[in-house]
Design a protein around this motif. Structure first.
Motif: not given
Length: 190
Positions: A82, A98-100
């Motif tokens: 992330s 808010n990113e994987r």
């Protein structure tokens, strides 16, 4: 004993199952899956992917990220990162994202698994574990997508490379980096 009960016997809380995993115990997989989802024994995460929720004092516990991605890819060779992980490098990143990202050998694109969305990125080389060197190379790969002061970040990244193995950094940049990342790390003194 009913076939559905035999399937239930083999399900373990906290595990993620692919439809094909249950074919061993069921003669009518789709019907049994439908019944298990309806009664709450299983949760459908995406097409063909199911989770047996485990319970805590706060309610249902979501599936572990590693198990979820491993079952989805049907492969254990991947790394999950992330942009938030960059904050641990001490180079001046402070934003929360808010990113994987899932670097892997098989899939490419955004996929929703349960209530989480992952960006799968297919790479010809995927390291076996997350290291500070990998985070630094990935940071340079993705620097243009960050909401940070890029010139300051680059300056801090170059300073930080002095504390890491130059050989490992250059090798990771060659194997995992994009063209501009390779150029940056090749320009550094060994």
């Amino acid at each position: 004993m009913r076939r559905l009960d035999i399937v239930k016997e083999h399900l373990k809380p906290g595990e993620v199952y692919h439809r094909r995993d249950l074919m061993e115990w069921s003669t009518s997989v789709d019907r049994h899956l439908q019944e298990l989802v309806k009664e709450g024994t299983l949760e459908k995460l995406s097409g063909g992917l199911y989770y047996v929720p485990s319970q805590s004092v706060f309610g249902k516990v979501p599936a572990e990220e590693q198990k979820l991605v491993k079952a989805f890819l049907k492969d254990h060779r991947f790394v999950i990162l992330s942009p938030n992980d960059y904050n641990a490098l001490g180079v001046g990143t402070t934003q929360l994202y808010n990113e994987r990202r899932v670097y892997n050998y098989r899939r490419h694109g955004d996929f929703k698994l349960g209530n989480r969305t992952f960006r799968f990125i297919r790479k010809p080389y995927v390291p076996s574990k997350v290291t500070k060197e990998l985070l630094l190379v990935d940071l340079v790969n993705n620097i243009k997508s960050l909401a940070e002061d890029q010139p300051m970040l680059l300056e801090n990244i170059i300073k930080r490379t002095g504390e890491m193995s130059p050989h490992r950094l250059k090798q990771l940049a060659r194997d995992f980096g994009n063209v501009s990342t390779r150029k940056l790390f090749d320009s550094l003194k060994s």
